[in-house]
Enzyme design. Structure first.
Site, PDB file in Angstrom:
ATOM      1  N   ARG A  59      16.479  20.095  23.523  1.00  0.00           N
ATOM      2  CA  ARG A  59      16.210  18.699  23.910  1.00  0.00           C
ATOM      3  C   ARG A  59      15.082  18.238  23.000  1.00  0.00           C
ATOM      4  O   ARG A  59      13.929  18.664  23.168  1.00  0.00           O
ATOM      5  CB  ARG A  59      15.818  18.636  25.388  1.00  0.00           C
ATOM      6  CG  ARG A  59      15.591  17.227  25.946  1.00  0.00           C
ATOM      7  CD  ARG A  59      15.319  17.338  27.436  1.00  0.00           C
ATOM      8  NE  ARG A  59      14.928  16.091  28.046  1.00  0.00           N
ATOM      9  CZ  ARG A  59      15.761  15.215  28.607  1.00  0.00           C
ATOM     10  NH1 ARG A  59      17.070  15.455  28.586  1.00  0.00           N
ATOM     11  NH2 ARG A  59      15.314  14.122  29.166  1.00  0.00           N
ATOM     12  N   HIS A  66      23.506  12.117  23.503  1.00  0.00           N
ATOM     13  CA  HIS A  66      23.310  12.833  24.767  1.00  0.00           C
ATOM     14  C   HIS A  66      24.701  13.259  25.262  1.00  0.00           C
ATOM     15  O   HIS A  66      25.206  12.744  26.258  1.00  0.00           O
ATOM     16  CB  HIS A  66      22.623  11.909  25.773  1.00  0.00           C
ATOM     17  CG  HIS A  66      21.941  12.628  26.897  1.00  0.00           C
ATOM     18  ND1 HIS A  66      22.071  13.980  27.116  1.00  0.00           N
ATOM     19  CD2 HIS A  66      21.120  12.169  27.898  1.00  0.00           C
ATOM     20  CE1 HIS A  66      21.376  14.321  28.163  1.00  0.00           C
ATOM     21  NE2 HIS A  66      20.777  13.250  28.659  1.00  0.00           N
ATOM     22  N   GLN A  92      25.469  14.404  29.001  1.00  0.00           N
ATOM     23  CA  GLN A  92      25.422  13.288  29.933  1.00  0.00           C
ATOM     24  C   GLN A  92      26.747  12.532  29.942  1.00  0.00           C
ATOM     25  O   GLN A  92      27.289  12.205  30.994  1.00  0.00           O
ATOM     26  CB  GLN A  92      24.292  12.341  29.546  1.00  0.00           C
ATOM     27  CG  GLN A  92      24.171  11.109  30.431  1.00  0.00           C
ATOM     28  CD  GLN A  92      23.670  11.430  31.821  1.00  0.00           C
ATOM     29  OE1 GLN A  92      22.611  12.027  31.975  1.00  0.00           O
ATOM     30  NE2 GLN A  92      24.415  11.034  32.841  1.00  0.00           N
ATOM     31  N   ASP A 122      21.041   1.768  30.884  1.00  0.00           N
ATOM     32  CA  ASP A 122      20.013   2.779  30.648  1.00  0.00           C
ATOM     33  C   ASP A 122      18.690   2.045  30.456  1.00  0.00           C
ATOM     34  O   ASP A 122      18.660   0.812  30.367  1.00  0.00           O
ATOM     35  CB  ASP A 122      20.377   3.605  29.403  1.00  0.00           C
ATOM     36  CG  ASP A 122      19.489   4.832  29.213  1.00  0.00           C
ATOM     37  OD1 ASP A 122      18.724   5.177  30.137  1.00  0.00           O
ATOM     38  OD2 ASP A 122      19.568   5.467  28.135  1.00  0.00           O
ATOM     39  N   CYS A 129      22.070   6.839  33.751  1.00  0.00           N
ATOM     40  CA  CYS A 129      21.823   8.254  33.477  1.00  0.00           C
ATOM     41  C   CYS A 129      20.541   8.765  34.119  1.00  0.00           C
ATOM     42  O   CYS A 129      20.337   9.979  34.203  1.00  0.00           O
ATOM     43  CB  CYS A 129      21.813   8.516  31.977  1.00  0.00           C
ATOM     44  SG  CYS A 129      20.679   7.468  31.055  1.00  0.00           S
ATOM     45  N   ARG A 133      26.187  16.592  36.284  1.00  0.00           N
ATOM     46  CA  ARG A 133      25.566  17.247  35.130  1.00  0.00           C
ATOM     47  C   ARG A 133      25.692  18.765  35.267  1.00  0.00           C
ATOM     48  O   ARG A 133      25.938  19.475  34.290  1.00  0.00           O
ATOM     49  CB  ARG A 133      24.096  16.839  35.014  1.00  0.00           C
ATOM     50  CG  ARG A 133      23.846  15.394  34.628  1.00  0.00           C
ATOM     51  CD  ARG A 133      24.230  15.106  33.193  1.00  0.00           C
ATOM     52  NE  ARG A 133      23.492  15.942  32.255  1.00  0.00           N
ATOM     53  CZ  ARG A 133      22.237  15.725  31.861  1.00  0.00           C
ATOM     54  NH1 ARG A 133      21.563  14.683  32.327  1.00  0.00           N
ATOM     55  NH2 ARG A 133      21.652  16.534  31.006  1.00  0.00           N
TER      56      ARG A 133
END
Length: 359
Positions: free
Chosen positions: A136, A163, A166, A258, A298, A326
């Site tokens: 990450r 991502h 996700q 987002d 998200c 997830r």
């Protein structure tokens, strides 16, 4: 606002397109073999069949977790995180631990990877101890450099460009709600950021009609637009870009947003706030969508900024379903990349919603 809409449709709609999804046990097995040992740096790393296989496996591990309890026995995962995390860290660790493996977390928030020791040297150490590397990071280049120098799979758990985990969990959530997402009208409203890039690519792989509404100068990067169009030409999906959030929301089956300022861009927050205010997802915007439409985010959400409390906490919100998924999506990804995938009957209604009419 200077409103402009560009619709990117497949060039040749007369050409028969292959059926989406995995059509047989042998096709699933061959697809799983092809993914064994691979990296997942980008959704674009996946073929249409590979995306379908991961999605199917994600539903299976959620429906029957006991069938995968030993799928990752004695496997070791390391997670290097340069950014703070709640969902990503805990879901990866839980996915590994409940499948018989072990997860080791390394906090890199104080110093980025490559600062103390070169990334190639780190990779050559890790491949001797670890079975899968989860990163990450701020820079996508960190992930691709690690993948280029490691003999074990590398998974992108968020970078400045994508991502992917996700996006897979998000479309899994939509499949649970609607059945097949082929032909679904999916709208993203807000910043054309890393999440947006992965959603465009994932939607294209699944034959989705994706509309992205962003302020002028905040559109997704051209390379992701072009790649999503290229994929959509295989599946019958479409990509529409607009600066008009109301037009984008009209008739949508799902509306996604987002944060307006991603991690690492906090210095732009004050400048961005008034630009993104007209793109807030509120009750008026949701009212333009289908009555059955889902609201998606998200997380973490900035309540009162990109979304109102009434929408985030309302009956159309599936944000915590996304968060739960997830876990299942990432378990499926790791099983695929480490050779632990298998096809089993699931309880999900594979027929579900019939493929929607294509524009």
């Amino acid at each position: 606002m200077d409103n402009k809409t560009i619709v990117m449709s497949p060039k040749n709609t007369e050409v028969p397109r292959p059926a989406l999804g995995i059509q047989s046990d042998s096709a699933f097995t061959e697809t799983a073999k092809g993914l064994n040992g691979r990296d997942l740096c980008s959704i674009a790393d996946l073929s249409v069949q590979e995306m379908s296989a991961i999605m199917e496996l994600a539903h299976a591990v959620k429906a029957s977790p006991e069938d995968f309890r030993h799928g990752l026995d004695a496997k070791q995962m390391v997670l290097f995180f340069e950014k703070a995390s709640l969902r990503t860290r805990l879901t990866f660790e839980t996915a590994m631990n409940t499948s018989g493996g072990n997860a080791i977390f390394v906090d890199q928030t104080a110093s980025p990877l490559g600062e103390r020791e070169s990334i190639p040297d780190i990779a050559r150490n890790l491949e001797r101890w670890i079975n899968v590397i989860v990163l990450r990071t701020y820079s996508h280049d960190t992930i691709t450099e690690m993948a280029a120098n490691s003999k074990v799979p590398v998974i992108n758990a968020l970078s400045d460009l994508e991502h992917p985990c996700q996006a897979i969990a998000d479309f899994m959530t939509l499949e649970e709600r609607f059945g097949s997402v082929e032909g679904l009208k999916f709208t993203y409203v807000g910043d054309g950021n890393n999440v947006c890039h992965s959603l465009m690519l994932a939607g294209a792989l699944l034959g989705v009609h994706t509309t992205v509404a962003t302020p002028k100068n905040f559109a997704p990067k051209l390379e992701f637009i072009h790649k999503a169009i290229e994929i959509a030409e295989q599946t019958g999906g479409t990509i529409t870009l607009t600066t008009d959030p109301q037009k984008a929301a009209t008739g949508a089956d799902a509306i996604y947003t987002d944060v307006c300022t991603s991690m690492g861009m906090e210095h732009e927050a004050a400048k961005r706030a008034p630009i993104f205010k007209p793109f807030q997802v509120n009750e008026d915007l949701m009212a333009l969508a289908q009555p059955s439409a889902a609201f998606m985010h998200c997380l973490p959400a900035h309540r009162g900024a990109e979304v109102t409390d009434t929408v985030l906490d309302g009956p159309q919100s599936v944000v915590f379903d996304q968060a739960e998924n997830r876990l299942h999506a990432q378990k499926a990804i790791v099983l695929m990349l480490l050779g632990g995938a298998k096809r089993i009957p699931t309880h999900r209604n594979k027929g579900g919603l019939q493929a929607r009419s294509r524009r």
